[in-house]
Design an enzyme around this catalytic site. Structure first.
Site, PDB file in Angstrom:
ATOM      1  N   PRO A  27       0.847  -1.192   0.000  1.00 41.92           N
ATOM      2  CG  PRO A  27      -0.098  -1.131   2.129  1.00 41.92           C
ATOM      3  CD  PRO A  27       0.807  -1.927   1.259  1.00 41.92           C
ATOM      4  CB  CYS A  28       1.753   3.810  -2.175  1.00 41.33           C
ATOM      5  SG  CYS A  28       0.399   4.501  -3.103  1.00 41.33           S
ATOM      6  CD  GLN A  29      -3.128   3.129   1.847  1.00 41.38           C
ATOM      7  OE1 GLN A  29      -2.083   2.498   1.840  1.00 41.38           O
ATOM      8  NE2 GLN A  29      -4.322   2.579   1.736  1.00 41.38           N
TER       9      GLN A  29
END
Ligand SMILES: C[S@@+](CC[C@H](N)C(=O)[O-])C[C@H]1O[C@@H](n2cnc3c(N)ncnc32)[C@H](O)[C@@H]1O
EC number: 2.1.1.37
Length: 354
Positions: free
Chosen positions: A83-85
């Site tokens: 995830p790249c949050q």
């Protein structure tokens, strides 16, 4: 001569849509790692040979545990969708920022196990994050480790998935003189698989709200439906949400392929953002499946799609069973890489492996 089976490990595996596509192309999944136990339960149920490890990949000791499972075996390909949050890159050298730890885990796994290839999947927005600096930094890191890296935004519908879902994919090949060539689309836009072709054979559940319907009520009507059923003769995860009467009354007024803009004045005003009250179009692929926000409705029936219908739109075969509660199941489906997209990418990687 026996055919070589390539070993993969799947980081941030979720329920394992990505690795399922690789298995369909002939790879063997040794290990999946995720922080969410409910997703790992589904992963293990559907990946017979694999171990599911519940680990926080941001934690510094996680690789000791992965090492124990790998146990010296050769890893041919590492795959993952971190995830790249919260991704941060405020200067050219701060990729080490702790918010980027999940990406760094991908890099560390490749450094450690030296696979012949790796594949990373992410949302398309990643390509333009910090004006492309994040993407460039990822390519630079893997290039420095001896990988020839290519990346592209691919659309799942091009590969037989009944869904417009775009994803940024990086593929790196170790010490390769050539870059990975992304697979040629198998379908033109005019031939994309539609929602009706994908889920039109599944029971309506008009009279069975809230209960799991476990049998098909008709024969498959399209090649896609046949493909998804395979040898499966039990219908899993087909439970309809019992919406409140007012929700059913509002959605009943939205035409096939319409949305809140098609509602009469004063109806459905509780939700008026751009995705509200959207009915899938029967004659088009679905829009990107989400993790269960209940804003998308069946093209014909006055309800949200069931987990099985969403799974079909993600090209999961019908014998792939989702476990956990409904919220967890919807999250697993919505987070996944469509199986047929993963399959196309994986089959193409085979061409480069020794
Ligand atoms: C986009 S989903 C991956 C979907 C998967 N590739 C598939 O095809 O089914 C990202 C996953 O990363 C997991 N995750 C998030 N933070 C994590 C962490 N710190 N350590 C391990 N897994 C994490 C989430 O639980 C989620 O399942």
């Amino acid at each position: 001569m026996t055919k070589k089976t390539y070993n993969i490990i799947d980081l941030f595996c979720g329920c394992g849509g990505l690795s399922k596509g690789f298995e369909k192309a002939g790879y063997r999944t040794l290990l999946g790692v995720d922080i969410e136990q409910s997703a790992l339960n589904t992963f293990e149920k559907n990946h017979e040979c694999a171990v599911g490890l519940n680990l926080d990949l941001a934690a510094s000791d996680s690789f000791n545990k992965i090492d124990n499972v790998v146990n010296g075996r050769n890893i041919d390909v590492i795959i993952g969708g971190p995830p790249c949050q919260g991704f941060s890159l405020t200067g050219p050298r701060n990729f080490e920022d702790k918010r980027n730890k999940l990406y760094l885990a991908m890099i560390e796994s490749v450094r450690r196990y030296q696979p012949q290839a790796f594949l990373i999947e992410n949302v398309p927005g990643m390509a333009n994050l910090y004006k492309g600096a994040v993407k460039d930094e990822i390519i630079k890191r893997f290039t420095e480790m001896g990988y020839n890296v290519n990346c592209k935004i691919v659309c799942a519908a091009d590969y037989g998935v009944p869904q417009i879902r775009k994803r940024l994919v990086f593929v790196g090949l170790k010490q390769s003189p050539v870059k990975y060539e992304f697979p040629t689309p198998i379908l033109e836009e005019k031939d994309y698989i539609t929602c009706k072709q994908a889920i039109g054979d599944l029971p309506s559940l008009v009279d069975e709200l809230g209960t799991e319907v476990a049998s098909y009520s008709s024969e498959p009507q399209t090649a896609f439906q046949k493909q998804m059923r395979g040898d499966c003769n039990v219908l899993y995860n087909h439970v309809a949400v019992n919406h409140k009467d007012f929700v059913k009354q509002v959605i009943a007024q939205v035409p096939d392929g319409g949305n809140y803009k098609d509602l009469p004045e004063g109806v459905g005003t509780s939700r008026n953002f751009h995705m509200a009250w959207t009915r899938y179009a029967s004659n088009k692929p679905s829009r990107t499946i989400d993790t269960g926000h209940r804003n998308n409705f069946h093209y014909k029936w006055n309800r949200c799609p069931t987990v099985r219908e969403s799974a079909r739109l993600q090209s999961f075969p019908d014998d792939f069973v989702f476990t956990g509660n409904k919220t967890q199941q919807n999250r697993q489906v919505g987070n996944a890489v469509p199986v047929l997209l993963a399959y196309a990418l994986a089959k193409q990687i085979l061409k480069y492996l020794k």
